[in-house]
Scaffold this motif. Structure first.
Motif, mmCIF file in Angstrom:
data_model
loop_
_atom_site.group_PDB
_atom_site.id
_atom_site.type_symbol
_atom_site.label_atom_id
_atom_site.label_comp_id
_atom_site.label_asym_id
_atom_site.label_seq_id
_atom_site.Cartn_x
_atom_site.Cartn_y
_atom_site.Cartn_z
ATOM 1 N N LYS A 12 0.822 -1.215 0.000
ATOM 2 C CA LYS A 12 0.000 0.000 0.000
ATOM 3 C C LYS A 12 0.856 1.265 0.000
ATOM 4 N N SER A 13 0.863 2.039 1.082
ATOM 5 C CA SER A 13 1.584 3.314 1.107
ATOM 6 C C SER A 13 3.042 3.164 1.521
ATOM 7 N N PHE A 14 3.498 1.949 1.791
ATOM 8 C CA PHE A 14 4.857 1.724 2.282
ATOM 9 C C PHE A 14 5.793 1.328 1.136
ATOM 10 N N ALA A 15 6.252 2.308 0.373
ATOM 11 C CA ALA A 15 7.155 2.037 -0.750
ATOM 12 C C ALA A 15 8.538 1.640 -0.247
ATOM 13 N N ASP A 16 8.986 2.240 0.824
ATOM 14 C CA ASP A 16 10.279 1.905 1.410
ATOM 15 C C ASP A 16 10.091 0.777 2.420
ATOM 16 N N ARG A 17 11.157 0.039 2.652
ATOM 17 C CA ARG A 17 11.115 -1.032 3.651
ATOM 18 C C ARG A 17 10.943 -0.402 5.035
ATOM 19 N N VAL A 18 9.959 -0.895 5.773
ATOM 20 C CA VAL A 18 9.664 -0.404 7.115
ATOM 21 C C VAL A 18 9.745 -1.582 8.074
ATOM 22 N N GLU A 19 10.385 -1.363 9.193
ATOM 23 C CA GLU A 19 10.493 -2.398 10.223
ATOM 24 C C GLU A 19 9.986 -1.820 11.533
ATOM 25 N N MET A 20 8.991 -2.467 12.093
ATOM 26 C CA MET A 20 8.446 -2.064 13.383
ATOM 27 C C MET A 20 8.770 -3.159 14.385
ATOM 28 N N THR A 21 9.448 -2.796 15.468
ATOM 29 C CA THR A 21 9.741 -3.774 16.512
ATOM 30 C C THR A 21 8.773 -3.568 17.667
ATOM 31 N N PHE A 22 8.399 -4.666 18.280
ATOM 32 C CA PHE A 22 7.440 -4.641 19.376
ATOM 33 C C PHE A 22 8.117 -5.180 20.631
ATOM 34 N N ASP A 23 8.352 -4.295 21.575
ATOM 35 C CA ASP A 23 8.943 -4.691 22.844
ATOM 36 C C ASP A 23 7.843 -5.228 23.752
ATOM 37 N N GLN A 24 8.210 -5.623 24.941
ATOM 38 C CA GLN A 24 7.218 -6.088 25.920
ATOM 39 C C GLN A 24 6.235 -4.959 26.205
ATOM 40 N N GLY A 25 5.016 -5.316 26.535
ATOM 41 C CA GLY A 25 4.014 -4.307 26.875
ATOM 42 C C GLY A 25 3.111 -3.983 25.711
ATOM 43 N N ILE A 26 2.601 -2.795 25.723
ATOM 44 C CA ILE A 26 1.626 -2.353 24.726
ATOM 45 C C ILE A 26 2.305 -1.421 23.741
ATOM 46 N N THR A 27 1.967 -1.596 22.465
ATOM 47 C CA THR A 27 2.466 -0.704 21.425
ATOM 48 C C THR A 27 1.270 -0.017 20.784
ATOM 49 N N GLY A 28 1.346 1.285 20.652
ATOM 50 C CA GLY A 28 0.302 2.047 19.985
ATOM 51 C C GLY A 28 0.861 2.701 18.736
ATOM 52 N N VAL A 29 0.059 2.748 17.697
ATOM 53 C CA VAL A 29 0.448 3.417 16.461
ATOM 54 C C VAL A 29 -0.446 4.645 16.331
ATOM 55 N N VAL A 30 0.169 5.812 16.343
ATOM 56 C CA VAL A 30 -0.592 7.044 16.256
ATOM 57 C C VAL A 30 -0.043 7.893 15.114
ATOM 58 N N GLY A 31 -0.875 8.753 14.595
ATOM 59 C CA GLY A 31 -0.454 9.645 13.524
ATOM 60 C C GLY A 31 -1.662 10.328 12.916
ATOM 61 N N PRO A 32 -1.421 11.322 12.073
ATOM 62 C CA PRO A 32 -2.531 12.055 11.462
ATOM 63 C C PRO A 32 -3.252 11.215 10.410
ATOM 64 N N ASN A 33 -4.425 11.679 10.026
ATOM 65 C CA ASN A 33 -5.162 11.023 8.956
ATOM 66 C C ASN A 33 -4.282 10.925 7.717
ATOM 67 N N GLY A 34 -4.343 9.780 7.058
ATOM 68 C CA GLY A 34 -3.592 9.585 5.825
ATOM 69 C C GLY A 34 -2.142 9.164 6.011
ATOM 70 N N SER A 35 -1.742 8.875 7.249
ATOM 71 C CA SER A 35 -0.337 8.529 7.488
ATOM 72 C C SER A 35 -0.050 7.036 7.329
ATOM 73 N N GLY A 36 -1.069 6.208 7.146
ATOM 74 C CA GLY A 36 -0.859 4.782 6.916
ATOM 75 C C GLY A 36 -1.147 3.879 8.094
ATOM 76 N N LYS A 37 -1.785 4.405 9.138
ATOM 77 C CA LYS A 37 -2.073 3.579 10.313
ATOM 78 C C LYS A 37 -2.930 2.373 9.949
ATOM 79 N N SER A 38 -3.967 2.571 9.178
ATOM 80 C CA SER A 38 -4.840 1.461 8.783
ATOM 81 C C SER A 38 -4.110 0.476 7.883
ATOM 82 N N ASN A 39 -3.143 0.957 7.117
ATOM 83 C CA ASN A 39 -2.380 0.061 6.249
ATOM 84 C C ASN A 39 -1.536 -0.917 7.059
ATOM 85 N N ILE A 40 -1.145 -0.527 8.261
ATOM 86 C CA ILE A 40 -0.395 -1.436 9.132
ATOM 87 C C ILE A 40 -1.287 -2.597 9.554
ATOM 88 N N SER A 41 -2.498 -2.292 9.999
ATOM 89 C CA SER A 41 -3.395 -3.378 10.397
ATOM 90 C C SER A 41 -3.792 -4.226 9.192
#
Length: 144
Positions: A12-41
């Protein structure tokens, strides 16, 4: 077992390679409209085997491939990988770390990988059976 990492390339909107690491606990993804948050899910749902393009907010599976911009060419394929810590051996494999990858090409061909070895979607579904992980085995909390 816990999710360690999400890798997205050309999805989708991720043309470049993106790596998200998840440490222990809760991770939240926040950002403005159109930033690709829904594309992650969507990427998580897709790599776990989602077959409905409409569920992924598209018309065909090729719609998940980065389609280009004025400054960037469209990509020929996209790929998403989930990496799990399996040190508790909740997954029935001997590996301490388990990665699943899905790749789709513009010509409609798709591939699945388990620890970088080609496999079938059925193999991935069977691996996660009775773990609570699957294309519908998680919750996404959205705005509103």
């Amino acid at each position: 077992m816990r999710l360690k990492k999400l890798e997205i390339y050309g999805f989708k909107s991720f043309a470049d390679r993106v790596e998200m690491t998840f440490d222990q606990g809760i991770t939240g993804v926040v950002g403005p409209n159109g930033s690709g948050k829904s594309n992650i899910s969507d990427a998580v749902r897709w790599v776990l085997g989602e077959q409905s393009a409409k569920t992924l907010r598209g018309n065909s599976m090729q719609d998940v491939i980065f389609n280009g911009t004025e400054k960037r060419k469209p990509m020929n394929y996209c790929e998403v990988t989930l990496v799990f810590d399996n040190s508790d051996h909740q997954l029935p494999v001997e590996y301490q770390e388990v990665s699943i990858t899905r790749r789709v090409y513009r010509n409609g061909e798709s591939e699945y990988y388990l620890n970088r070895t080609g496999c079938r979607l059925k193999d991935i579904i069977d691996l996660f059976r009775d773990t609570g992980i699957g294309k519908e085995g998680y919750s996404i909390i959205g705005q509103g």
